[in-house]
Design a protein around this motif. Structure first.
Motif, short mmCIF file in Angstrom:
data_model
loop_
_atom_site.label_atom_id
_atom_site.label_comp_id
_atom_site.label_asym_id
_atom_site.label_seq_id
_atom_site.Cartn_x
_atom_site.Cartn_y
_atom_site.Cartn_z
N LEU A 282 -6.81 -11.65 9.66
CA LEU A 282 -6.82 -10.24 10.06
C LEU A 282 -5.43 -9.78 10.50
CD1 LEU A 282 -10.16 -10.14 12.08
CD2 LEU A 282 -9.72 -9.05 9.87
N LEU A 283 -4.76 -10.61 11.31
CA LEU A 283 -3.46 -10.21 11.83
C LEU A 283 -2.39 -10.18 10.76
CD1 LEU A 283 -3.55 -12.13 15.22
CD2 LEU A 283 -3.77 -9.68 14.86
N VAL A 284 -2.41 -11.18 9.87
CA VAL A 284 -1.44 -11.19 8.77
C VAL A 284 -1.62 -9.93 7.91
CG1 VAL A 284 -0.88 -12.31 6.58
CG2 VAL A 284 -1.07 -13.68 8.65
N SER A 285 -2.87 -9.59 7.62
CA SER A 285 -3.14 -8.40 6.83
C SER A 285 -2.60 -7.16 7.52
CB SER A 285 -4.65 -8.25 6.60
OG SER A 285 -5.20 -9.38 5.99
N GLY A 286 -2.94 -7.03 8.82
CA GLY A 286 -2.52 -5.84 9.55
C GLY A 286 -1.02 -5.72 9.69
N VAL A 287 -0.37 -6.83 10.07
CA VAL A 287 1.07 -6.80 10.27
C VAL A 287 1.80 -6.44 8.99
CG1 VAL A 287 3.08 -8.27 10.73
CG2 VAL A 287 1.11 -8.36 12.24
N PHE A 288 1.38 -7.05 7.90
CA PHE A 288 2.10 -6.81 6.65
C PHE A 288 1.91 -5.37 6.17
CE2 PHE A 288 4.71 -9.43 4.11
CZ PHE A 288 4.84 -8.78 2.90
N ILE A 289 0.71 -4.83 6.32
CA ILE A 289 0.49 -3.44 5.91
C ILE A 289 1.33 -2.51 6.78
CG2 ILE A 289 -1.21 -1.59 5.76
CD1 ILE A 289 -1.43 -3.71 3.57
N LEU A 290 1.36 -2.76 8.08
CA LEU A 290 2.15 -1.91 8.99
C LEU A 290 3.63 -1.96 8.65
CD1 LEU A 290 0.44 -2.70 12.43
CD2 LEU A 290 0.40 -0.52 11.20
N LEU A 291 4.16 -3.17 8.41
CA LEU A 291 5.58 -3.30 8.11
C LEU A 291 5.94 -2.67 6.77
CD1 LEU A 291 6.17 -6.93 9.40
CD2 LEU A 291 7.04 -4.84 10.41
N ALA A 292 5.08 -2.90 5.77
CA ALA A 292 5.36 -2.32 4.46
C ALA A 292 5.27 -0.80 4.50
CB ALA A 292 4.37 -2.88 3.43
N ALA A 293 4.28 -0.28 5.21
CA ALA A 293 4.11 1.18 5.29
C ALA A 293 5.23 1.83 6.09
CB ALA A 293 2.76 1.50 5.92
N ASN A 294 5.87 1.05 6.96
CA ASN A 294 6.92 1.61 7.82
C ASN A 294 8.29 1.60 7.17
OD1 ASN A 294 7.20 2.81 10.41
ND2 ASN A 294 8.38 1.03 11.09
N ILE A 295 8.37 0.99 5.99
CA ILE A 295 9.64 0.96 5.26
C ILE A 295 9.98 2.37 4.78
CG2 ILE A 295 10.70 0.24 3.08
CD1 ILE A 295 10.97 -1.86 5.08
#
Length: 626
Positions: A282-295
């Motif tokens: 869950l955390l890997v999914s959330g972190v990666f989506i947040l970081l990618a979306a914040n680019i």
């Protein structure tokens, strides 16, 4: 890339979107058999800079950094918790070299690649170079499962990734503190003292907390239903306290904490392990989506040929040199060193930590810090795609991969399992019989079947067997309770649809019925191991039939009405036991492994003899392939 106008979502809606997109991307990657991080990267870019649907900086504001930091802390705790020192086996020496020699050397070479390839300044390059020591355990694990590597190189790659995760974060901390010192009024001596003090405190605190948790759990001071909440709350508190002493030193503390707890041999280890695995997904999914979306799109657009040169230097120069130099005198074979040198995918921890330090460098006045995030994404994307598609072929080329054919692991040596193993071997299906009773392996050994003497649930099995070669398990000992234990324990690893057991003697009695979550799937229409053994004692023999366009399942049923189908292997090689012969389905190319009575075999022999006696030009009836 066209950019849609950014619209701020309600924070609750944003959380829901991150969860759905992240977990959905992991599920889609599983369905397509692709590296999950690639799908998550694409999903994050789509919902973020491409459409403007999600803008983490706007929706979460100042909470975005702490949210990502806490998630990374849990991910690193999971890495330490997974590092069971007893299971390193013959990879221990190689892992130690890749950590103590490879990490500093990789830091240096990565920094040089950033300076002379990407054109970063020394300040940003030294911080990002430390982060690049991380090779990504969340990426390595699925790649290893897909490639089916031999045990030693697989362990080396896996444990290197787990151990170097916190080391990479710590290296970034060291470099960042040096940058802060050079830009502050502190003397170098004062800075070094604060740095060493913070690191020692974090390591000692993590060790003490880990030991305290293990002590309280082992002595029953915490009830079972509260162990996971207590562990999770303690983890967050440990990270917060140690992080206040030295920025990001909390990552080291929680990793040490996980290492201590993971090696404490707790009775509740499996429950804790499964929880932290679920939490990590869950955390890997959330972190990666947040970081990618914040680019930001302008950051990606600013990347030029320097980024490509940087990636080439890292993949083709820095990584191979690091591995070859580190493993000098390790005793590893040449092909193993080559495989490890050409395998170094980066993952979510690299992106998460790079995003944190990139922003902090910018806040400190280091303009190059803004380029760290996009460069991290490019490196992750290229390495995951390259290694995802080349690891398996490279391993096969070097002779370090198990067979591509799905195999069957049979727990329990008997007349029935030996006969089944023999017919599978003739069909070139990998098969292995294990049994903790040495006498039960006499028959399969005499038949030339590959065997393992010992408990399949013991550490010796994990150390001695290439379990990745076997995708399906059959628990078929003469002990129903042991069969249920094996199936229940290994179901989460192999998948519940891939774990089977012979029906229990008292399966049909309501008083002795078990919950559905215990044991494996039953087959053979309720026939127990004793029932199968009786058929063999009566002269029944295994036969294999391959279905064709002319000879399909209908024809097979007509020709062999008395057959007892046991197992079917699809044209792709997937194994599936037959639960109910009446409802069995099989397509063209499927092979059916069934038991036939002696009478049917005699009739088949007579028909074949008559068919062989017919004059040329008068073909006999279609016969199944034996």
């Amino acid at each position: 890339m066209a950019v849609a106008e950014t619209v701020g979502l309600d924070p609750i809606m944003a959380f829901g979107l991150v969860g759905v997109v992240g977990v959905g991307a992991q599920w889609l990657a599983w369905r397509l058999r692709l590296p999950a991080i690639v799908i998550m990267l694409a999903a994050g870019l789509i919902v973020g800079p491409a459409t403007g649907l999600l803008n983490p900086g706007l929706e979460f504001g100042d909470l975005l950094g702490p949210l990502i930091a806490l998630a990374v802390a849990v991910i690193l705790f999971e890495g330490g918790f997974t590092l069971d020192l007893h299971r390193l086996g013959d990879a221990k020496s190689g892992v130690a070299r890749l950590v103590f020699i490879g990490a500093p050397l990789g830091w240096l070479l990565s920094t040089l690649a950033l300076v002379y390839g990407a054109g970063l300044g020394w300040e940003a390059a030294s911080v990002f170079g430390g982060i690049m020591v991380v090779t990504g355990p969340t990426v390595i694990a699925p790649l290893l499962r897909t490639a089916k590597l031999s045990r030693r190189p697989a362990r080396l790659l896996q444990w290197e990734a787990i151990v170097n995760d916190p080391i990479g974060a710590l290296a970034a901390v060291l470099a960042f503190e040096v940058v802060v010192t050079l830009r502050s009024n502190l003397s170098m001596g004062e800075a070094i003292w604060h740095l060493v003090l913070g690191i020692v405190f974090a390591a000692v605190a993590g060790g003490i907390v880990g030991y305290a948790i293990a002590w309280t759990f082992r002595r029953g001071r915490v009830p079972e239903f509260m162990k996971v909440p207590v562990l999770f709350a303690t983890l967050l508190a440990t990270y917060a306290v140690t992080n206040s002493m030295l920025h990001e030193s909390g990552l080291l503390a929680v990793t040490v904490m996980g290492l201590v707890i993971g090696n404490a041999d707790l009775p509740s280890y499996e429950e804790l392990r499964r929880f932290k695995e679920h939490a990590t997904v869950l955390l890997v999914s959330g972190v990666f989506i947040l970081l990618a979306a914040n680019i930001q799109v302008d950051q990606l657009a600013a990347l030029d040929w320097h980024a490509a040169l940087f990636v080439v230097l890292v993949v083709m120069v820095a990584r191979p040199l690091t591995v070859f130099i580190s493993l000098i005198g390790s005793g590893l074979a040449r092909n193993e060193r080559i495989l490890i040198a050409l395998t170094g995918p980066r993952g979510v921890v690299l992106v998460a930590v790079a995003g944190l330090f990139g922003q902090r460098l910018v806040d400190l006045g280091v303009a190059d810090g803004a380029r760290i995030g996009p460069l991290a994404f490019v490196l992750v994307l290229v390495t995951v795609i390259v290694h995802g598609f080349t690891l398996a072929p490279l391993a096969r080329k070097l002779g370090l991969a198990n067979t591509d054919k799905p195999g069957l692991l049979i727990v329990g040596g008997s007349r029935f399992t030996t006969a089944l193993a023999e017919v599978l071997m003739k069909a070139e299906v990998p098969v292995l019989i294990t049994d903790p009773n040495h006498a039960h392996l006499i028959r399969p050994r005499a038949a030339g079947v590959k065997t393992f003497y010992g408990d399949i649930l013991g550490e010796s099995a994990e150390d001695s067997l290439e379990l990745m070669a076997y995708t399906t398990l059959l628990a078929a000992t003469d002990n129903d309770a042991y069969n249920t234990l094996v199936a229940t324990d290994l179901a989460p690893e192999l998948g519940r649809d891939k774990v089977w057991q012979v029906p229990r003697v008292k399966d049909e009695r309501e008083r002795h019925a078990l919950p559905t979550q215990l044991g494996g799937r039953r087959f053979g229409a309720g026939r127990t191991l004793e029932g199968w053994e009786d058929l063999l004692a009566q002269g029944w023999v295994f036969r294999t039939t391959r279905l064709t366009e002319e000879y399909g399942l209908v024809e097979w049923r007509e020709k062999r009405p008395d057959a007892a189908p046991v197992l079917v292997v699809s044209a792709k090689g997937d194994l599936r036991f037959v639960t109910d012969p009446e409802s069995m389905k099989a397509e063209t190319g499927t092979r059916i492994f069934s038991l036939l009575p002696a009478k049917a075999l005699e009739e088949e022999t007579v028909k074949r003899s008559k068919a062989a006696e017919k004059p040329s030009g008068q073909p006999g009836p279609a016969a199944p392939i034996p």
